[in-house]
Design a protein around this motif. Sequence first.
Motif, short mmCIF file in Angstrom:
data_model
loop_
_atom_site.label_atom_id
_atom_site.label_comp_id
_atom_site.label_asym_id
_atom_site.label_seq_id
_atom_site.Cartn_x
_atom_site.Cartn_y
_atom_site.Cartn_z
N VAL A 48 -0.89 5.76 -1.15
CA VAL A 48 -1.32 6.41 0.10
C VAL A 48 -2.78 6.04 0.35
O VAL A 48 -3.68 6.51 -0.34
CB VAL A 48 -1.10 7.93 0.04
CG1 VAL A 48 -1.58 8.58 1.35
CG2 VAL A 48 0.37 8.25 -0.19
N VAL A 95 3.70 9.14 6.50
CA VAL A 95 3.96 10.38 5.73
C VAL A 95 3.31 11.61 6.35
O VAL A 95 3.42 12.71 5.81
CB VAL A 95 3.49 10.23 4.26
CG1 VAL A 95 4.18 9.06 3.57
CG2 VAL A 95 1.97 10.10 4.15
N MET A 218 2.60 13.96 -5.71
CA MET A 218 1.33 13.35 -5.33
C MET A 218 0.50 13.24 -6.62
O MET A 218 1.03 13.39 -7.71
CB MET A 218 0.65 14.21 -4.26
CG MET A 218 1.64 14.67 -3.20
SD MET A 218 1.01 15.16 -1.57
CE MET A 218 -0.48 16.04 -1.91
N ARG A 234 4.16 9.64 -3.84
CA ARG A 234 3.14 9.23 -2.85
C ARG A 234 1.76 9.52 -3.45
O ARG A 234 1.33 10.66 -3.50
CB ARG A 234 3.33 10.03 -1.55
CG ARG A 234 4.77 10.03 -1.01
CD ARG A 234 4.86 10.88 0.26
NE ARG A 234 4.29 12.20 0.08
CZ ARG A 234 4.99 13.27 -0.29
NH1 ARG A 234 6.29 13.21 -0.50
NH2 ARG A 234 4.38 14.43 -0.45
N ILE A 235 1.10 8.45 -3.89
CA ILE A 235 -0.11 8.63 -4.69
C ILE A 235 -1.34 8.08 -3.97
O ILE A 235 -1.41 6.88 -3.69
CB ILE A 235 0.04 7.94 -6.07
CG1 ILE A 235 1.35 8.38 -6.76
CG2 ILE A 235 -1.18 8.23 -6.94
CD1 ILE A 235 1.47 9.86 -7.02
N GLY A 236 -2.31 8.97 -3.72
CA GLY A 236 -3.57 8.56 -3.11
C GLY A 236 -4.69 8.57 -4.13
O GLY A 236 -5.05 7.53 -4.71
N ARG A 243 -11.19 11.03 -1.75
CA ARG A 243 -11.43 10.80 -0.32
C ARG A 243 -12.62 11.66 0.11
O ARG A 243 -12.79 12.75 -0.39
CB ARG A 243 -10.21 11.22 0.51
CG ARG A 243 -9.02 10.33 0.32
CD ARG A 243 -7.85 10.77 1.18
NE ARG A 243 -7.29 12.05 0.76
CZ ARG A 243 -6.32 12.17 -0.16
NH1 ARG A 243 -5.84 11.12 -0.77
NH2 ARG A 243 -5.86 13.36 -0.46
#
Length: 248
Positions: A48, A95, A218, A234-236, A243
């Motif tokens: 992500v 997403v 996540m 879903r990996i940010g 962020r």
Amino acid sequence: MTVISPSESAQERRLAELAANLAAVRARIRAACAAAGRAAAEIRLIAVTKTFPATDVMLLNRLGIEDFGENRDQEAAPKAAACAAAGVRPRWHFVGQLQANKAGSVVSYADVVHSVDRARLVAALGRRAALTGREISCLVQVSLDDAETPDPGRGGAPPGQVLGLAAAIHAEPALSLAGVMAVAPLGEPARPAYARLRQIAESVRTEFPSAVAISAGMSDDLDEAIAEGATHVRIGTALLGGRRAFVR
Ligand SMILES: *Cc1c(COP(=O)(O)O)cnc(C)c1O
């Protein structure tokens, strides 16, 4: 003597950082799969990349990542275009919460929309995908928050509406029903919530046998999600770093 420009060496440093993060995430996925008696190949890792530049997408793609997630069309559309201009065409997963009036833009680059949570959006995606001549894979986003007080800012359909939305997606010629998606609820441990998602996924699969995807997990809870059957994580943060505070 090799001359390395400062920006080149910055890219090399970023590549090394992303490679280390990716190795750590893959190790977590392998461990969670081993604990659950599953094969790591069952899990698709989606990076992500929201708030991160197209250059990070290209570096992760060089490292073997083929699936990328974004949550805002205004950011995703130019990022996907910048990657395509550089010859990088990964699979894009939308997403985030999606307004029906953005459906036309999203179907122009996204292959998968994980956040389908109302009939109006199904209709808009179906119409725009048909116009574009693309087939879009859709997941029904399920709200795992307290059904009495759903938080409209987080998206997701109440569990009681999931089968109806699945049928609506299935009925659209330009859409295919892939499965279900959820975000862990606030103020509740993730594992029991993901166990509820798994039951909902099974009820969908009973009616629509090809809808096998469970998009859950996540950076903080991918292990719990894999324990409860997630097929897409879903990996940010764990891949790209923190962020900056998000300003709308
Ligand atoms: C940002 C985001 C993620 C990734 O979250 P991390 O905690 O940074 O891994 C996953 N899913 C959705 C829907 C997101 O918006």
